[in-house]
Motif scaffolding. Structure first.
Motif, PDB file in Angstrom:
ATOM      1  N   ALA A   1       0.832  -1.209   0.000  1.00  0.00           N
ATOM      2  CA  ALA A   1       0.000   0.000   0.000  1.00  0.00           C
ATOM      3  C   ALA A   1       0.863   1.255   0.000  1.00  0.00           C
ATOM      4  N   LEU A   2       1.972   1.221   0.721  1.00  0.00           N
ATOM      5  CA  LEU A   2       2.866   2.384   0.757  1.00  0.00           C
ATOM      6  C   LEU A   2       3.513   2.623  -0.600  1.00  0.00           C
ATOM      7  N   LEU A   3       3.956   1.578  -1.257  1.00  0.00           N
ATOM      8  CA  LEU A   3       4.571   1.726  -2.575  1.00  0.00           C
ATOM      9  C   LEU A   3       3.608   2.403  -3.542  1.00  0.00           C
ATOM     10  N   ALA A   4       2.357   2.014  -3.499  1.00  0.00           N
ATOM     11  CA  ALA A   4       1.356   2.632  -4.377  1.00  0.00           C
ATOM     12  C   ALA A   4       1.149   4.097  -4.017  1.00  0.00           C
ATOM     13  N   ALA A   5       1.166   4.408  -2.713  1.00  0.00           N
ATOM     14  CA  ALA A   5       0.921   5.782  -2.269  1.00  0.00           C
ATOM     15  C   ALA A   5       2.040   6.727  -2.673  1.00  0.00           C
ATOM     16  N   LEU A   6       3.264   6.218  -2.769  1.00  0.00           N
ATOM     17  CA  LEU A   6       4.420   7.070  -3.065  1.00  0.00           C
ATOM     18  C   LEU A   6       4.787   7.092  -4.546  1.00  0.00           C
ATOM     19  N   ALA A   7       3.965   6.500  -5.369  1.00  0.00           N
ATOM     20  CA  ALA A   7       4.315   6.300  -6.782  1.00  0.00           C
ATOM     21  C   ALA A   7       4.672   7.592  -7.511  1.00  0.00           C
ATOM     22  N   SER A   8       4.108   8.723  -7.114  1.00  0.00           N
ATOM     23  CA  SER A   8       4.320   9.970  -7.852  1.00  0.00           C
ATOM     24  C   SER A   8       5.583  10.722  -7.433  1.00  0.00           C
ATOM     25  N   TYR A   9       6.274  10.258  -6.396  1.00  0.00           N
ATOM     26  CA  TYR A   9       7.466  10.968  -5.921  1.00  0.00           C
ATOM     27  C   TYR A   9       8.704  10.542  -6.714  1.00  0.00           C
ATOM     28  N   PRO A  10       9.513  11.484  -7.178  1.00  0.00           N
ATOM     29  CA  PRO A  10      10.733  11.159  -7.943  1.00  0.00           C
ATOM     30  C   PRO A  10      11.905  10.850  -7.014  1.00  0.00           C
ATOM     31  N   ILE A  11      11.845   9.731  -6.335  1.00  0.00           N
ATOM     32  CA  ILE A  11      12.855   9.404  -5.328  1.00  0.00           C
ATOM     33  C   ILE A  11      14.185   9.054  -5.992  1.00  0.00           C
ATOM     34  N   ALA A  12      15.234   9.758  -5.583  1.00  0.00           N
ATOM     35  CA  ALA A  12      16.559   9.567  -6.176  1.00  0.00           C
ATOM     36  C   ALA A  12      17.383   8.524  -5.441  1.00  0.00           C
ATOM     37  N   CYS A  13      17.141   8.364  -4.133  1.00  0.00           N
ATOM     38  CA  CYS A  13      17.908   7.408  -3.335  1.00  0.00           C
ATOM     39  C   CYS A  13      17.125   7.062  -2.084  1.00  0.00           C
ATOM     40  N   VAL A  14      17.269   5.821  -1.635  1.00  0.00           N
ATOM     41  CA  VAL A  14      16.663   5.378  -0.382  1.00  0.00           C
ATOM     42  C   VAL A  14      17.782   5.095   0.617  1.00  0.00           C
ATOM     43  N   TYR A  15      17.684   5.724   1.785  1.00  0.00           N
ATOM     44  CA  TYR A  15      18.588   5.448   2.889  1.00  0.00           C
ATOM     45  C   TYR A  15      17.791   4.719   3.967  1.00  0.00           C
ATOM     46  N   ALA A  16      18.339   3.637   4.501  1.00  0.00           N
ATOM     47  CA  ALA A  16      17.580   2.833   5.460  1.00  0.00           C
ATOM     48  C   ALA A  16      18.426   2.432   6.650  1.00  0.00           C
ATOM     49  N   SER A  17      17.772   2.326   7.778  1.00  0.00           N
ATOM     50  CA  SER A  17      18.372   1.660   8.934  1.00  0.00           C
ATOM     51  C   SER A  17      18.741   0.235   8.530  1.00  0.00           C
ATOM     52  N   PRO A  18      19.895  -0.261   8.992  1.00  0.00           N
ATOM     53  CA  PRO A  18      20.284  -1.625   8.641  1.00  0.00           C
ATOM     54  C   PRO A  18      19.539  -2.710   9.406  1.00  0.00           C
ATOM     55  N   LEU A  19      18.720  -2.339  10.395  1.00  0.00           N
ATOM     56  CA  LEU A  19      17.922  -3.334  11.103  1.00  0.00           C
ATOM     57  C   LEU A  19      16.934  -3.971  10.128  1.00  0.00           C
ATOM     58  N   GLY A  20      16.734  -5.273  10.243  1.00  0.00           N
ATOM     59  CA  GLY A  20      16.032  -6.047   9.226  1.00  0.00           C
ATOM     60  C   GLY A  20      14.695  -5.503   8.787  1.00  0.00           C
ATOM     61  N   ARG A  21      13.863  -5.066   9.727  1.00  0.00           N
ATOM     62  CA  ARG A  21      12.509  -4.619   9.383  1.00  0.00           C
ATOM     63  C   ARG A  21      12.535  -3.354   8.537  1.00  0.00           C
ATOM     64  N   ALA A  22      13.483  -2.456   8.820  1.00  0.00           N
ATOM     65  CA  ALA A  22      13.614  -1.231   8.022  1.00  0.00           C
ATOM     66  C   ALA A  22      14.322  -1.521   6.699  1.00  0.00           C
ATOM     67  N   TRP A  23      15.299  -2.410   6.734  1.00  0.00           N
ATOM     68  CA  TRP A  23      16.023  -2.749   5.517  1.00  0.00           C
ATOM     69  C   TRP A  23      15.097  -3.394   4.491  1.00  0.00           C
ATOM     70  N   GLN A  24      14.161  -4.229   4.950  1.00  0.00           N
ATOM     71  CA  GLN A  24      13.193  -4.838   4.030  1.00  0.00           C
ATOM     72  C   GLN A  24      12.343  -3.772   3.345  1.00  0.00           C
ATOM     73  N   MET A  25      11.901  -2.782   4.112  1.00  0.00           N
ATOM     74  CA  MET A  25      11.135  -1.688   3.516  1.00  0.00           C
ATOM     75  C   MET A  25      12.007  -0.911   2.537  1.00  0.00           C
ATOM     76  N   GLY A  26      13.249  -0.678   2.913  1.00  0.00           N
ATOM     77  CA  GLY A  26      14.168   0.011   2.014  1.00  0.00           C
ATOM     78  C   GLY A  26      14.359  -0.738   0.704  1.00  0.00           C
ATOM     79  N   GLN A  27      14.499  -2.048   0.777  1.00  0.00           N
ATOM     80  CA  GLN A  27      14.646  -2.863  -0.435  1.00  0.00           C
ATOM     81  C   GLN A  27      13.419  -2.748  -1.328  1.00  0.00           C
ATOM     82  N   ALA A  28      12.240  -2.789  -0.715  1.00  0.00           N
ATOM     83  CA  ALA A  28      11.006  -2.679  -1.494  1.00  0.00           C
ATOM     84  C   ALA A  28      10.910  -1.325  -2.191  1.00  0.00           C
ATOM     85  N   LEU A  29      11.245  -0.258  -1.467  1.00  0.00           N
ATOM     86  CA  LEU A  29      11.170   1.087  -2.042  1.00  0.00           C
ATOM     87  C   LEU A  29      12.208   1.288  -3.139  1.00  0.00           C
ATOM     88  N   ALA A  30      13.435   0.868  -2.892  1.00  0.00           N
ATOM     89  CA  ALA A  30      14.496   1.042  -3.888  1.00  0.00           C
ATOM     90  C   ALA A  30      14.198   0.230  -5.143  1.00  0.00           C
TER      91      ALA A  30
END
Length: 206
Positions: free
Chosen positions: A37-66
């Motif tokens: 649902a978050l990926l769909a909500a952010l679709a219009s943003y021109p994201i140049a880079c994703v920075y993520a906490s290396p803790l697993g739960r945040a890193w998984q979200m970072g991988q999905a976004l990137a």
């Protein structure tokens, strides 16, 4: 520089009310739905880079976004959750029953309170603010996504909105919600926080 501050999706310990901090637990089924649902909500943003906490739960979200935005993904320890020290792995209800003063200080009243073996919210939040200000030096005209955690996000948002951290408990950021702000010359000039409208359908069918 425009920044999207994202909290990771729901984990098993979130669901069970267990304090995570620098420990980790797997995403729930709902957490996977929140991510989509978050990926769909952010679709219009021109994201140049994703920075993520290396803790697993945040890193998984970072991988999905990137992956969704086909952009670089960078881990940075400054984006970790507040370290809760000896309280990590403890149900929050137990902490409130056994140490009510400490629980109130930690979650509602005192950003300077340092859990035994951990760090204060004031310290944890400032390391993320410092990280954001460093990025502005090289990405002043870009849109960046920062994936971090719930407690520390509250401190960051209070600092950006009010200039101090005292009212951090006002700035709840649900799992897989996001905030949007712009930085100019090291200062936050606009801020929308705790955006979770994309999760309404999931909430109704939880």
């Amino acid at each position: 520089m425009k920044v999207l501050l994202v909290r990771h999706a729901e984990t098993e310990w979130n669901q069970r009310g267990i304090i995570q901090g620098h420990k980790d637990s797997p995403l729930t089924v709902r957490g996977a739905q929140e991510t989509a649902a978050l990926l769909a909500a952010l679709a219009s943003y021109p994201i140049a880079c994703v920075y993520a906490s290396p803790l697993g739960r945040a890193w998984q979200m970072g991988q999905a976004l990137a992956g969704h935005f086909d952009c670089p993904l960078v881990a940075h320890t400054a984006l970790k959750e507040q370290a809760f020290g000896h309280y990590e792995g403890m149900p929050s209800a137990q902490l409130r029953d056994e140490y009510p003063y400490e629980a109130e200080a930690l979650f509602a009243k005192d950003a300077a309170f340092c859990p035994p073996g951990g760090e204060s919210l004031a310290h944890a939040s400032q390391r993320i603010i410092d990280f954001i200000q460093q990025q502005q030096q090289t990405a002043a005209h870009q849109t960046l996504c920062i994936v971090t955690h719930g407690q520390v996000s509250q401190g960051v948002l209070a600092l950006l909105k009010e200039g101090n951290i005292d009212n951090f408990s006002r700035y709840a950021q649900p799992n897989a919600s996001y905030s949007v702000f712009e930085m100019t010359e090291g200062q936050c000039i606009t801020l929308r926080w705790g955006i979770a409208t994309h999760l309404r359908t999931l909430t109704l069918h939880k």
